[in-house]
Design an enzyme around this catalytic site. Structure first.
Site, PDB file in Angstrom:
ATOM      1  N   ARG A   2       0.010 -10.010  13.014  1.00  0.00           N
ATOM      2  CA  ARG A   2      -0.479  -8.837  12.288  1.00  0.00           C
ATOM      3  C   ARG A   2      -1.507  -9.252  11.233  1.00  0.00           C
ATOM      4  O   ARG A   2      -2.521  -8.574  11.026  1.00  0.00           O
ATOM      5  CB  ARG A   2       0.688  -8.100  11.623  1.00  0.00           C
ATOM      6  CG  ARG A   2       1.615  -7.408  12.601  1.00  0.00           C
ATOM      7  CD  ARG A   2       2.854  -6.870  11.924  1.00  0.00           C
ATOM      8  NE  ARG A   2       2.547  -5.761  11.030  1.00  0.00           N
ATOM      9  CZ  ARG A   2       3.421  -5.258  10.174  1.00  0.00           C
ATOM     10  NH1 ARG A   2       4.643  -5.768  10.070  1.00  0.00           N
ATOM     11  NH2 ARG A   2       3.071  -4.241   9.389  1.00  0.00           N
ATOM     12  N   ARG A  34     -10.238   0.662   9.529  1.00  0.00           N
ATOM     13  CA  ARG A  34      -9.686  -0.622   9.977  1.00  0.00           C
ATOM     14  C   ARG A  34     -10.772  -1.602  10.417  1.00  0.00           C
ATOM     15  O   ARG A  34     -10.488  -2.760  10.673  1.00  0.00           O
ATOM     16  CB  ARG A  34      -8.712  -0.396  11.141  1.00  0.00           C
ATOM     17  CG  ARG A  34      -7.439   0.327  10.734  1.00  0.00           C
ATOM     18  CD  ARG A  34      -6.479   0.430  11.900  1.00  0.00           C
ATOM     19  NE  ARG A  34      -5.270   1.152  11.552  1.00  0.00           N
ATOM     20  CZ  ARG A  34      -4.201   0.606  10.996  1.00  0.00           C
ATOM     21  NH1 ARG A  34      -4.211  -0.673  10.715  1.00  0.00           N
ATOM     22  NH2 ARG A  34      -3.134   1.327  10.711  1.00  0.00           N
ATOM     23  N   ARG A  70      12.093  -8.460   5.503  1.00  0.00           N
ATOM     24  CA  ARG A  70      12.525  -7.066   5.555  1.00  0.00           C
ATOM     25  C   ARG A  70      13.689  -6.903   6.536  1.00  0.00           C
ATOM     26  O   ARG A  70      13.694  -7.482   7.611  1.00  0.00           O
ATOM     27  CB  ARG A  70      11.359  -6.164   5.978  1.00  0.00           C
ATOM     28  CG  ARG A  70      11.735  -4.687   6.008  1.00  0.00           C
ATOM     29  CD  ARG A  70      10.526  -3.785   6.097  1.00  0.00           C
ATOM     30  NE  ARG A  70       9.680  -4.064   7.252  1.00  0.00           N
ATOM     31  CZ  ARG A  70       8.617  -3.336   7.575  1.00  0.00           C
ATOM     32  NH1 ARG A  70       8.269  -2.313   6.808  1.00  0.00           N
ATOM     33  NH2 ARG A  70       7.885  -3.638   8.632  1.00  0.00           N
ATOM     34  N   ARG A 113      13.535  -6.189  12.478  1.00  0.00           N
ATOM     35  CA  ARG A 113      12.788  -5.578  13.572  1.00  0.00           C
ATOM     36  C   ARG A 113      11.924  -6.633  14.266  1.00  0.00           C
ATOM     37  O   ARG A 113      11.536  -7.635  13.664  1.00  0.00           O
ATOM     38  CB  ARG A 113      11.888  -4.455  13.038  1.00  0.00           C
ATOM     39  CG  ARG A 113      12.638  -3.334  12.372  1.00  0.00           C
ATOM     40  CD  ARG A 113      11.761  -2.139  12.096  1.00  0.00           C
ATOM     41  NE  ARG A 113      10.418  -2.493  11.636  1.00  0.00           N
ATOM     42  CZ  ARG A 113       9.518  -1.614  11.210  1.00  0.00           C
ATOM     43  NH1 ARG A 113       9.821  -0.323  11.206  1.00  0.00           N
ATOM     44  NH2 ARG A 113       8.328  -1.996  10.803  1.00  0.00           N
ATOM     45  N   LYS A 134       0.817  -1.216   0.000  1.00  0.00           N
ATOM     46  CA  LYS A 134       0.000   0.000   0.000  1.00  0.00           C
ATOM     47  C   LYS A 134       0.850   1.265   0.000  1.00  0.00           C
ATOM     48  O   LYS A 134       0.549   2.227  -0.695  1.00  0.00           O
ATOM     49  CB  LYS A 134      -0.947   0.016   1.216  1.00  0.00           C
ATOM     50  CG  LYS A 134      -1.956  -1.101   1.252  1.00  0.00           C
ATOM     51  CD  LYS A 134      -2.979  -0.922   2.360  1.00  0.00           C
ATOM     52  CE  LYS A 134      -2.367  -0.840   3.743  1.00  0.00           C
ATOM     53  NZ  LYS A 134      -1.654  -2.081   4.132  1.00  0.00           N
TER      54      LYS A 134
END
Length: 216
Positions: free
Chosen positions: A170, A92, A126, A159, A16
Site C-alpha cells: 500500500r 490519487r 491494527r 485483517r 487522515k
C-alpha cells in the site's frame, strides 16, 4: 471565510480519517471521500461517457475499477453541492490533481507527514473485532483484555490488508502514485505540512491552527 475548502493528504496510516472527523466536528464542513461519493452516486447515469457500464455501481458490483473520468465527475458533483468540505482520498495521481484544479479552488492543502517505518507500525498493529468491526491497536489503542473487543467481547483479528506485506505494498502504491501529488502542491501558498508523528491531539492542534489561519 466560514466554510473552507480543504484537501487533506497523507499515506495510509497517517491519520487522515481521524483529523478529517475533527475538522468536520469543529468547522461544520462536509467530509468528501471518493468511497462515500461513489457509494452515494452508484446509480449516476454515465451512459453518455461511452464506457463499458452505464452506472458506477455496475463497475463496483463487478469488482472493477471505476474509470478516472467517472470518479472525476462524481467528485466534482460532491464538491459543487458542499458549502465547505475536507476532501480525503482524492486526488490519487497527478492527472486527478489537474482535474481538481478545474473543479474548485482550494483554501488549504494539509499534508500529514509520517515516516514510512512509523506507518508500517501503525498499519500492521491494527486489530479489528470480527463481530462488530470496532478498531483497536496493539500499541496505540489497546483493548482492556488482549485479543478481546471492549465493545462486544468478540475476537480481535488482523485483517489481510494490515499484514506487513500488504502494508508495504500500500505504501509503495502511495509513493509511486500519490507522493507526486504532494510535490505538486508543495511550495504553493495553500500547502501546509503537519508533523503526523505527534500525539493525535498535538496533530489536531496544528491542523486546527492551519485552518483558522485561512478562515480569519
Amino acid at each position: 471565510m466560514s466554510s473552507p475548502h480543504i484537501l487533506i493528504l497523507g499515506a495510509p496510516g497517517a491519520g487522515k480519517g481521524t483529523q478529517s472527523a475533527n475538522i468536520v466536528d469543529e468547522f461544520g464542513v462536509e467530509h468528501v471521500t471518493t468511497g462515500d461519493a461513489l457509494r452515494s452516486n452508484k446509480e449516476m447515469d454515465i451512459s453518455d461517457m461511452d464506457f463499458e457500464y452505464d452506472t458506477p455501481g455496475e463497475y463496483m458490483d463487478a469488482g472493477d475499477l471505476v474509470p478516472d473520468a467517472v470518479v472525476n465527475a462524481i467528485v466534482e458533483e460532491a464538491l459543487s453541492s458542499a458549502d465547505g468540505y475536507v476532501l480525503d482520498g482524492y486526488p490519487r495521481n497527478l492527472e486527478q490533481a489537474e482535474e481538481l484544479a478545474d473543479m474548485t479552488d482550494l483554501d488549504l492543502v494539509l499534508y500529514l507527514d509520517v515516516d514510512r517505518s512509523e506507518l508500517v507500525d501503525r498499519l500492521t498493529g491494527r486489530r479489528v473485532c470480527d463481530d462488530c468491526g470496532a478498531n483497536f491497536h496493539v500499541k496505540y489503542s489497546q483493548p482492556e483484555e488482549e485479543g478481546i473487543c471492549d465493545e462486544c467481547g468478540g475476537e480481535l483479528v488482523q485483517r489481510e490488508d494490515d499484514t506487513a506485506e500488504a502494508a508495504e505494498n500500500r505504501l509503495d502504491v502511495f509513493e509511486e502514485n500519490t507522493l507526486p501529488v504532494v510535490e505538486y502542491y508543495e511550495g504553493t501558498d495553500e500547502f501546509v505540512a503537519v508533523d503526523g508523528e505527534q500525539a493525535p491531539d498535538e496533530v489536531w492542534s496544528d491542523v486546527k491552527a492551519a485552518i483558522e489561519a485561512v478562515t480569519e
